[in-house]
Design a protein around this motif. Structure first.
Motif, PDB file in Angstrom:
ATOM      1  N   LYS A  20      -4.092  -5.234  -8.964  1.00 35.43           N
ATOM      2  CA  LYS A  20      -5.146  -4.302  -8.561  1.00 35.43           C
ATOM      3  C   LYS A  20      -6.081  -4.982  -7.573  1.00 35.43           C
ATOM      4  O   LYS A  20      -7.299  -4.820  -7.614  1.00 35.43           O
TER       5      LYS A  20
ATOM      6  N   ALA B 154       0.867  -1.188   0.000  1.00 36.90           N
ATOM      7  CA  ALA B 154       0.000   0.000   0.000  1.00 36.90           C
ATOM      8  C   ALA B 154       0.899   1.232   0.000  1.00 36.90           C
ATOM      9  O   ALA B 154       1.937   1.263   0.671  1.00 36.90           O
ATOM     10  N   ARG B 155       0.507   2.222  -0.774  1.00 36.20           N
ATOM     11  CA  ARG B 155       1.238   3.481  -0.773  1.00 36.20           C
ATOM     12  C   ARG B 155       1.038   4.190   0.570  1.00 36.20           C
ATOM     13  O   ARG B 155       0.019   4.031   1.236  1.00 36.20           O
TER      14      ARG B 155
ATOM     15  N   LYS C 190      -6.897  -4.588  -4.470  1.00 33.77           N
ATOM     16  CA  LYS C 190      -7.785  -3.803  -3.606  1.00 33.77           C
ATOM     17  C   LYS C 190      -9.074  -3.449  -4.345  1.00 33.77           C
ATOM     18  O   LYS C 190     -10.160  -3.542  -3.789  1.00 33.77           O
TER      19      LYS C 190
ATOM     20  N   ASP D 135      -8.421   4.968  -4.072  1.00 32.62           N
ATOM     21  CA  ASP D 135      -7.144   5.451  -3.549  1.00 32.62           C
ATOM     22  C   ASP D 135      -6.411   4.286  -2.882  1.00 32.62           C
ATOM     23  O   ASP D 135      -6.947   3.627  -1.988  1.00 32.62           O
ATOM     24  N   ASP D 136      -5.163   4.027  -3.292  1.00 33.40           N
ATOM     25  CA  ASP D 136      -4.435   2.846  -2.843  1.00 33.40           C
ATOM     26  C   ASP D 136      -4.118   2.892  -1.352  1.00 33.40           C
ATOM     27  O   ASP D 136      -4.128   1.867  -0.679  1.00 33.40           O
ATOM     28  N   SER D 137      -3.836   4.057  -0.811  1.00 36.96           N
ATOM     29  CA  SER D 137      -3.422   4.164   0.587  1.00 36.96           C
ATOM     30  C   SER D 137      -4.579   3.968   1.557  1.00 36.96           C
ATOM     31  O   SER D 137      -4.433   3.307   2.578  1.00 36.96           O
TER      32      SER D 137
ATOM     33  N   ARG E  10      -8.050   3.126   0.578  1.00 33.35           N
ATOM     34  CA  ARG E  10      -9.176   2.366   0.021  1.00 33.35           C
ATOM     35  C   ARG E  10     -10.414   3.248  -0.171  1.00 33.35           C
ATOM     36  O   ARG E  10     -11.527   2.757  -0.317  1.00 33.35           O
TER      37      ARG E  10
ATOM     38  N   TRP F 111      -3.744   6.070  -7.431  1.00 33.53           N
ATOM     39  CA  TRP F 111      -5.117   5.602  -7.588  1.00 33.53           C
ATOM     40  C   TRP F 111      -5.115   4.358  -8.455  1.00 33.53           C
ATOM     41  O   TRP F 111      -4.233   4.169  -9.299  1.00 33.53           O
ATOM     42  N   GLN F 112      -6.109   3.500  -8.245  1.00 37.87           N
ATOM     43  CA  GLN F 112      -6.326   2.343  -9.109  1.00 37.87           C
ATOM     44  C   GLN F 112      -7.634   2.544  -9.875  1.00 37.87           C
ATOM     45  O   GLN F 112      -8.630   2.979  -9.293  1.00 37.87           O
TER      46      GLN F 112
END
Length: 446
Positions: free
Chosen positions: A242, A133-134, A244, A164-166, A168, A141-142
């Motif tokens: 990807k 996770a960032r 998440k 947002d990766d950090s 969710r 973003w994914q």
């Protein structure tokens, strides 16, 4: 005795043996098992502090489970039987609305469904994956498009989402009738306008993001370059990159889509706009209220995304001409009645252009008609989905796999003989939609 309880008892006995037979101190036991001294004391207490005791009275120390009125469990059964695809978390959410002050835990509901044969069952043990996770919100973003999802009379829909990766946090999500690249840009526009620009966006290798040769140069990548966002791409045939967002798509299916299908089956006049309004309300609940087990403290995604001091914020520094990135062009020939046909609709053209070819530019809510470089006329345009006849009828599939409707035989599938299907009329009676267990089975032209 289940496996988990047996392992716990074996661990407690080992602690007792090391304490009383080997003479290890509490501090040494705590270091050996990686626990606090208080935990070691608690383990020994659960063995009644007796060196000769081999029983673990763990259940006695925890007290009796809480009891709930039978009407709550009757409601749980009713909710599950009404729509069998409902998951335990979704059932709990519905029960919570009716009994806001006294409702069972998720584990209690799961146990009740399992004991009464109402559980959907679990899959095979899954292989573990390495987490990543960032560190900062808006660093990455994914983006992805969920597989086609059928919803009552709306038929095939495509969900495009940005996560947002950090944190969710869902920065953008919307259902569309197609998966074309302009719909991807609409979701990007909404998210960037509201939350600013991320540093990077991770996508797969679909043609909405790359061209057919797997190279850059699509409208999507050109837009990101124009906005100062770095596009990155997942490894081909590896959806775990990807993970998440893929997991969130699963949450949508379990906690939103099942209920939405049930609602729209009851209201055949509802439109795609109604569906998205219902969905956006659910997304807001997910972002701000649903506790997330993958986040520190099990907090909702909004707690981290909106409150983190590390959050990157890069607002747009100038106005973007989004029409440039969203429009579609096509050509039509003007009829002798000074009309053109575009996507099943007729549009008037000023006199004097009969037989000429005109250029059509479609925007989100209008179309412009040009002859060479001259704008002839602008028409408001909003694609609509035709509503269904509200009347519902059921038919039983015969041994040869057919049903009879208004004196006409329609073939469904001989493997489904004996099943009862529900029929709804669409497109002003031109089409029949055949449902089995609230899932669209087949569309038939009358």
């Amino acid at each position: 005795m289940n496996l988990k309880k047996r392992k716990k008892q074996e661990k407690y006995r080992l602690v007792k043996e090391l304490r009383y037979n080997n003479g290890l101190s509490i501090q040494e036991l705590a270091e050996k098992f990686g626990k606090s001294e208080r935990t070691i004391y608690r383990w020994l207490k659960q063995l009644k502090r007796s060196p000769d005791s081999g029983n673990c009275d763990e259940d006695e120390t925890r007290g009796r489970p809480k009891e709930y009125p039978q009407e709550i469990f009757d409601e749980i059964r009713k909710i599950k039987e009404e729509v069998p695809q409902r998951s335990a978390p979704l059932v709990r959410r519905i029960v919570k609305r009716k009994f806001p002050t006294n409702y069972p835990s998720l584990s209690t509901i799961r146990r009740y469904l399992r004991e009464h044969g109402l559980s959907n069952g679990g899959g095979a043990p899954r292989k573990g994956y390495r987490r990543f996770a960032r560190d900062k919100p808006n660093e990455l973003w994914q983006i992805d498009i969920a597989g086609v999802q059928t919803v009552a009379h709306l038929e095939k829909l495509y969900l495009i989402a940005l996560l947002d990766d950090s944190s969710r946090f869902i920065v953008g999500a919307r259902y569309f009738a197609s998966e074309k690249s302009t719909n991807v840009i609409k979701v990007l526009r909404s998210a960037i306008t509201k939350y600013g620009r991320p540093r990077e966006i991770l996508a797969d290798n679909g043609t909405q993001f790359r061209n057919l040769l797997g190279e850059l140069g699509t409208r999507y990548t050109r837009l990101l370059e124009h906005l100062g966002i770095k596009p990155i791409f997942a490894t081909p045939r590896h959806p775990q990159t990807k993970g998440k967002l893929e997991r969130w798509f699963g949450t949508v299916r379990q906690m939103f889509l099942i209920e939405a299908r049930h609602t729209f089956k009851q209201h055949p006049h509802y439109s795609l706009q109604d569906f998205n309004r219902m969905f956006h309300k659910w997304v807001k609940w997910y972002n701000t209220e649903k506790k997330h087990r993958g986040l520190p403290g099990n907090v909702p995604p909004a707690e981290i995304y909106l409150n983190s001091k590390k959050r990157i914020y890069r607002p747009l520094k100038s106005t973007i001409n989004w029409d440039k990135w969203l429009y579609q062009t096509s050509q039509r020939k003007v009829s002798k009645y000074n009309e053109i046909s575009y996507k099943t609709e007729k549009f008037k053209i000023p006199p004097g252009y009969c037989g000429s070819r005109v250029k059509i530019i479609e925007y989100e809510d209008k179309i412009d008609v040009y002859y060479q470089d001259t704008l002839l006329i602008t028409h408001p345009y909003q694609p609509t989905i035709k509503s269904l006849n509200k009347q519902k009828k059921t038919r039983k599939i015969t041994n040869n796999g057919t049903i009879s409707y208004k004196g006409v035989q329609y073939y469904i599938d001989y493997k489904l003989s004996g099943k009862t299907v529900e029929i709804q009329e669409a497109n002003l009676g031109k089409d029949l939609l055949i449902y089995l267990d609230e899932i669209l089975l087949k569309k038939v032209n009358k």
